[in-house]
Design a protein around this motif. Structure first.
Motif, PDB file in Angstrom:
ATOM      1  N   PHE A   1      26.248  96.030  40.666  1.00  0.00           N
ATOM      2  CA  PHE A   1      27.072  95.745  39.489  1.00  0.00           C
ATOM      3  C   PHE A   1      26.986  96.883  38.475  1.00  0.00           C
ATOM      4  CE2 PHE A   1      27.858  93.831  35.317  1.00  0.00           C
ATOM      5  CZ  PHE A   1      29.084  93.238  35.546  1.00  0.00           C
ATOM      6  N   THR A   2      25.809  97.483  38.320  1.00  0.00           N
ATOM      7  CA  THR A   2      25.651  98.614  37.402  1.00  0.00           C
ATOM      8  C   THR A   2      26.516  99.793  37.846  1.00  0.00           C
ATOM      9  OG1 THR A   2      23.393  97.940  36.875  1.00  0.00           O
ATOM     10  CG2 THR A   2      23.990 100.228  36.403  1.00  0.00           C
ATOM     11  N   ILE A   3      26.519 100.070  39.139  1.00  0.00           N
ATOM     12  CA  ILE A   3      27.333 101.173  39.666  1.00  0.00           C
ATOM     13  C   ILE A   3      28.823 100.878  39.492  1.00  0.00           C
ATOM     14  CG2 ILE A   3      27.950 102.429  41.777  1.00  0.00           C
ATOM     15  CD1 ILE A   3      25.073 101.866  42.762  1.00  0.00           C
ATOM     16  N   ALA A   4      29.193  99.626  39.643  1.00  0.00           N
ATOM     17  CA  ALA A   4      30.611  99.251  39.597  1.00  0.00           C
ATOM     18  C   ALA A   4      31.275  99.689  38.303  1.00  0.00           C
ATOM     19  CB  ALA A   4      30.753  97.738  39.777  1.00  0.00           C
ATOM     20  N   TRP A   5      30.566  99.588  37.187  1.00  0.00           N
ATOM     21  CA  TRP A   5      31.181  99.884  35.892  1.00  0.00           C
ATOM     22  C   TRP A   5      30.494 101.033  35.181  1.00  0.00           C
ATOM     23  CZ3 TRP A   5      35.645  97.814  36.026  1.00  0.00           C
ATOM     24  CH2 TRP A   5      35.840  96.623  36.730  1.00  0.00           C
ATOM     25  N   ALA A   6      29.822 101.891  35.960  1.00  0.00           N
ATOM     26  CA  ALA A   6      29.131 103.046  35.373  1.00  0.00           C
ATOM     27  C   ALA A   6      30.131 104.027  34.772  1.00  0.00           C
ATOM     28  CB  ALA A   6      28.283 103.742  36.433  1.00  0.00           C
ATOM     29  N   GLY A   7      29.823 104.500  33.578  1.00  0.00           N
ATOM     30  CA  GLY A   7      30.690 105.477  32.932  1.00  0.00           C
ATOM     31  C   GLY A   7      30.262 106.910  33.161  1.00  0.00           C
ATOM     32  N   GLY A   8      29.098 107.109  33.748  1.00  0.00           N
ATOM     33  CA  GLY A   8      28.587 108.450  34.011  1.00  0.00           C
ATOM     34  C   GLY A   8      27.558 108.400  35.123  1.00  0.00           C
ATOM     35  N   TYR A   9      27.105 109.597  35.559  1.00  0.00           N
ATOM     36  CA  TYR A   9      26.230 109.612  36.724  1.00  0.00           C
ATOM     37  C   TYR A   9      24.867 108.997  36.443  1.00  0.00           C
ATOM     38  CZ  TYR A   9      23.308 110.961  40.581  1.00  0.00           C
ATOM     39  OH  TYR A   9      22.438 110.912  41.623  1.00  0.00           O
ATOM     40  N   TRP A  10      24.364 109.094  35.199  1.00  0.00           N
ATOM     41  CA  TRP A  10      23.043 108.531  34.949  1.00  0.00           C
ATOM     42  C   TRP A  10      23.029 107.018  35.144  1.00  0.00           C
ATOM     43  CZ3 TRP A  10      19.287 111.659  35.360  1.00  0.00           C
ATOM     44  CH2 TRP A  10      19.423 112.984  34.968  1.00  0.00           C
ATOM     45  N   GLN A  11      24.138 106.375  34.800  1.00  0.00           N
ATOM     46  CA  GLN A  11      24.235 104.945  35.084  1.00  0.00           C
ATOM     47  C   GLN A  11      24.330 104.688  36.591  1.00  0.00           C
ATOM     48  OE1 GLN A  11      27.580 104.676  32.186  1.00  0.00           O
ATOM     49  NE2 GLN A  11      26.634 102.725  31.634  1.00  0.00           N
ATOM     50  N   VAL A  12      25.073 105.555  37.278  1.00  0.00           N
ATOM     51  CA  VAL A  12      25.146 105.447  38.737  1.00  0.00           C
ATOM     52  C   VAL A  12      23.751 105.595  39.345  1.00  0.00           C
ATOM     53  CG1 VAL A  12      25.993 106.549  40.847  1.00  0.00           C
ATOM     54  CG2 VAL A  12      27.530 106.232  38.898  1.00  0.00           C
ATOM     55  N   LEU A  13      22.996 106.565  38.850  1.00  0.00           N
ATOM     56  CA  LEU A  13      21.649 106.799  39.368  1.00  0.00           C
ATOM     57  C   LEU A  13      20.761 105.572  39.171  1.00  0.00           C
ATOM     58  CD1 LEU A  13      19.496 108.665  40.561  1.00  0.00           C
ATOM     59  CD2 LEU A  13      19.081 109.535  38.244  1.00  0.00           C
ATOM     60  N   ALA A  14      20.838 104.962  37.991  1.00  0.00           N
ATOM     61  CA  ALA A  14      20.038 103.754  37.744  1.00  0.00           C
ATOM     62  C   ALA A  14      20.423 102.652  38.726  1.00  0.00           C
ATOM     63  CB  ALA A  14      20.238 103.286  36.302  1.00  0.00           C
ATOM     64  N   GLY A  15      21.728 102.502  38.962  1.00  0.00           N
ATOM     65  CA  GLY A  15      22.170 101.490  39.916  1.00  0.00           C
ATOM     66  C   GLY A  15      21.717 101.788  41.323  1.00  0.00           C
ATOM     67  N   LEU A  16      21.791 103.046  41.732  1.00  0.00           N
ATOM     68  CA  LEU A  16      21.356 103.425  43.077  1.00  0.00           C
ATOM     69  C   LEU A  16      19.873 103.141  43.279  1.00  0.00           C
ATOM     70  CD1 LEU A  16      23.237 106.816  43.623  1.00  0.00           C
ATOM     71  CD2 LEU A  16      23.562 104.712  44.936  1.00  0.00           C
ATOM     72  N   LEU A  17      19.068 103.439  42.265  1.00  0.00           N
ATOM     73  CA  LEU A  17      17.635 103.181  42.384  1.00  0.00           C
ATOM     74  C   LEU A  17      17.372 101.681  42.525  1.00  0.00           C
ATOM     75  CD1 LEU A  17      16.227 105.719  39.757  1.00  0.00           C
ATOM     76  CD2 LEU A  17      16.210 105.919  42.254  1.00  0.00           C
ATOM     77  N   ALA A  18      18.133 100.865  41.778  1.00  0.00           N
ATOM     78  CA  ALA A  18      17.964  99.420  41.890  1.00  0.00           C
ATOM     79  C   ALA A  18      18.387  98.924  43.271  1.00  0.00           C
ATOM     80  CB  ALA A  18      18.774  98.714  40.801  1.00  0.00           C
ATOM     81  N   VAL A  19      19.495  99.448  43.786  1.00  0.00           N
ATOM     82  CA  VAL A  19      19.943  99.064  45.124  1.00  0.00           C
ATOM     83  C   VAL A  19      18.879  99.425  46.164  1.00  0.00           C
ATOM     84  CG1 VAL A  19      21.637  99.520  46.946  1.00  0.00           C
ATOM     85  CG2 VAL A  19      22.399  99.190  44.588  1.00  0.00           C
ATOM     86  N   GLY A  20      18.337 100.636  46.060  1.00  0.00           N
ATOM     87  CA  GLY A  20      17.314 101.065  47.009  1.00  0.00           C
ATOM     88  C   GLY A  20      16.059 100.227  46.939  1.00  0.00           C
ATOM     89  N   VAL A  21      15.619  99.916  45.720  1.00  0.00           N
ATOM     90  CA  VAL A  21      14.426  99.081  45.556  1.00  0.00           C
ATOM     91  C   VAL A  21      14.675  97.693  46.144  1.00  0.00           C
ATOM     92  CG1 VAL A  21      12.989  97.894  43.858  1.00  0.00           C
ATOM     93  CG2 VAL A  21      13.500 100.323  43.574  1.00  0.00           C
ATOM     94  N   GLY A  22      15.832  97.116  45.837  1.00  0.00           N
ATOM     95  CA  GLY A  22      16.148  95.794  46.374  1.00  0.00           C
ATOM     96  C   GLY A  22      16.187  95.778  47.881  1.00  0.00           C
ATOM     97  N   PHE A  23      16.805  96.799  48.466  1.00  0.00           N
ATOM     98  CA  PHE A  23      16.881  96.902  49.926  1.00  0.00           C
ATOM     99  C   PHE A  23      15.480  97.012  50.522  1.00  0.00           C
ATOM    100  CE2 PHE A  23      17.498  98.786  54.033  1.00  0.00           C
ATOM    101  CZ  PHE A  23      18.752  98.366  54.455  1.00  0.00           C
ATOM    102  N   GLY A  24      14.665  97.896  49.957  1.00  0.00           N
ATOM    103  CA  GLY A  24      13.334  98.113  50.501  1.00  0.00           C
ATOM    104  C   GLY A  24      12.435  96.895  50.406  1.00  0.00           C
ATOM    105  N   LEU A  25      12.581  96.111  49.329  1.00  0.00           N
ATOM    106  CA  LEU A  25      11.720  94.950  49.141  1.00  0.00           C
ATOM    107  C   LEU A  25      12.120  93.769  50.020  1.00  0.00           C
ATOM    108  CD1 LEU A  25      11.247  94.895  45.256  1.00  0.00           C
ATOM    109  CD2 LEU A  25       9.660  95.765  46.987  1.00  0.00           C
TER     110      LEU A  25
END
Length: 538
Positions: free
Chosen positions: A345-369
């Motif tokens: 959801f964070t990536i979906a409405w990100a206005g810049g890459y830093w928001q995309v990066l935060a979303g990607l890290l959350a997706v990766g953490v969720g997947f790994g856990l």
């Protein structure tokens, strides 16, 4: 099986992880090579689509049969044999001079991969005793899978830029040779000489149902969900599915025991994994385009921008076993899926890459856990001597999740984009590239701005749908999974699984034998009989 781990289990894990990486990496690097394939092989859009899809159809259709064959005749033999076949197909693909040759080579690669994917996980289950160490091993397996998906665009960008499209296939050859060579030495063989013959009619019906369903999912974004080809394929999938179910009920030695499919643990874990992969596939599919179109990244820059998700998966996978011990299976899987949904959801409405990066890290953490405990829970519903079949079912669900993620989110995004540009020519409505060409050729700058806004909004809504689906998976997993999966024991009221008593079939030591004890479950007896299960030395 008893609880003694295999002395070469860490080497075996490395070999199985490299085998898995070869399979997953090739699929993700191929997308970068498509523009060159179109130019150099003079391939049409339909032909390019089939170059990608023929692999998926062969792979998905043969997974269940491949898992059963490996359990019956030898997991090491068929996993490494499938890897070599995959490498041969890669070599043929690199040497292809036309589309027909490449299609045939991709089919060979799909055939080989169908034996590798379930084999890697079942061999890991074979050499690691139930408990925290097996959880960590499965976490590594899942992390490698996500790593291959995430770094594929980077590797593909470098290879295609410097060496051409054939290099994405040549890459597999040395990796296959090294991995298979080491595997011949360090990986133990296992087979069940008392297993019943493979249910060929059941395998054919299962393959027909899976192929028809995957075909419908792949074609739906192109032709529409209610088009004759898609409806026909869905009808064939339903018919074959009913036939498969009827066969499993009547067969003396069914390919899949229906008690597994009725298990709440199996249902929760398999649906959780399917929806997790759904979200990851949809995210990478949309984000790769958005980074290049809306943010102005080059293909290589876009690949590098996505790569942090792989780091997050790798790091969080290392904590998955400890988290599962602390929170239990239900808590770990539910938390992981919820974190992944928040990231999407964070990536979906990100206005810049830093928001995309935060979303990607959350997706990766969720997947790994969540991937490791969900996979462990799913495998707990089958006896270890049938873990090849259990792994094949797990892989089938993930393949369906991947195809559905791209198809559903792609369809939603495309429909919203086209509706927003309803007053423009068909070329502009069909794709953002068509709208930008129209803007350049006719000097209509407003068209480009409208198309970019429409694409951004459509991509955001599509990924929001993906986030909602993954969040629904978190709720479903919390409602169906047990609080904890007991190592080596059956889960759920069906008592699906093998006994962990010392007398249970399948001694873990190389070359050892075990006999079925009185605690052996009805499902295990139905699948494997009460005869010894043999694990041979390599």
């Amino acid at each position: 099986m008893d609880s003694e781990p295999h002395p070469r289990r860490q080497w075996t894990l490395s070999v199985m992880s490299l085998s898995l990486l070869a399979i997953v990496l090739n699929n993700s690097v191929l997308n970068v090579a498509i523009p060159q394939l179109i130019e150099e092989l003079d391939a049409s859009t339909t032909e390019v689509q089939w170059i990608v899809d023929v692999y998926s159809l062969v792979f998905a259709g043969l997974l269940l049969a491949a898992g059963a064959v490996a359990d019956r005749f030898g997991r090491k033999r068929f996993t490494l044999g499938g890897l070599v076949l995959f490498g041969l197909g890669s070599l043929l693909a690199a040497a292809s001079d036309d589309v027909g040759q490449l299609l045939a080579a991709r089919a060979v690669m799909g055939l080989g991969a169908a034996f590798v994917m379930p084999g890697t996980l079942s061999i890991i289950v074979q050499v690691f005793a139930p408990g925290p160490e097996r959880r960590r091993a499965i976490a590594v397996w899942g992390g490698v899978s996500a790593l291959g998906v995430a770094i594929g665009p980077v590797v593909g960008g470098v290879l295609v830029t410097h060496f051409g499209w054939a290099s994405v296939f040549v890459l597999n050859v040395p990796l296959v040779l090294v991995t298979a060579g080491i595997g011949l030495v360090v990986v133990p063989e296992w087979r069940d000489p008392a297993a019943a013959p493979v249910d060929l009619p059941g395998a054919a019906l299962g393959a027909a149902a899976t192929v028809a369903l995957v075909y419908a999912i792949i074609e739906a974004p192109v032709h529409g969900w209610v088009s004759p080809p898609v409806l026909g394929a869905l009808a064939a999938a339903v018919a074959a599915g009913f036939g498969f179910t009827a066969r499993m009920r009547r067969a003396e030695h069914p390919l899949v025991d229906l008690a597994v499919l009725r298990s709440r643990t199996f249902l929760g874990a398999s649906v959780g994994n399917l929806l997790l992969v759904f979200g990851l596939a949809a995210t990478l599919f949309v984000l790769t385009q958005r980074l290049q179109i809306a943010f102005g990244f080059s293909p290589l820059q876009a690949g590098l921008a996505i790569a942090p998700v792989a780091v997050a998966v790798g790091v969080s996978s290392g904590f998955a076993a400890a988290l599962t011990t602390r929170l239990g299976t239900r808590g770990a899987v539910g938390l992981g899926l919820a974190v992944a949904a928040a990231g999407i959801f964070t990536i979906a409405w990100a206005g810049g890459y830093w928001q995309v990066l935060a979303g990607l890290l959350a997706v990766g953490v969720g997947f790994g856990l969540s991937m490791s405990p969900a996979t462990e829970a799913m495998l707990s519903t089958v006896p270890d001597e049938r873990s090849g079949m259990g792994s094949a079912m797990n892989d089938t669900m993930q393949e369906l999740g991947f195809a559905l993620g791209v198809a559903v989110v792609g369809t939603v995004s495309q429909r919203l984009y086209a509706d927003a540009l309803a007053d423009l020519p068909a070329a502009a409505r069909s794709s953002l590239g068509g709208a930008l060409r129209l803007s350049r050729e006719e000097g209509r700058g407003g068209v480009a701005d409208r198309a970019l806004d429409a694409f951004t909004t459509a991509a955001g809504v599509g990924m929001t749908v993906a986030a909602a689906v993954v969040l629904a998976g978190a709720v479903f997993a919390a409602a169906t999974l047990p609080a904890r999966v007991r190592p080596g024991a059956a889960v759920g009221p069906e008592r699906v699984g093998a006994s962990s008593s010392p007398g249970a079939a399948g001694s873990r030591g190389p070359g050892a034998r075990g006999t079925a004890g009185p605690g052996r479950s009805p499902l295990s007896a139905r699948w494997g009989g009460s005869q010894p299960v043999q694990r041979n030395a390599p």
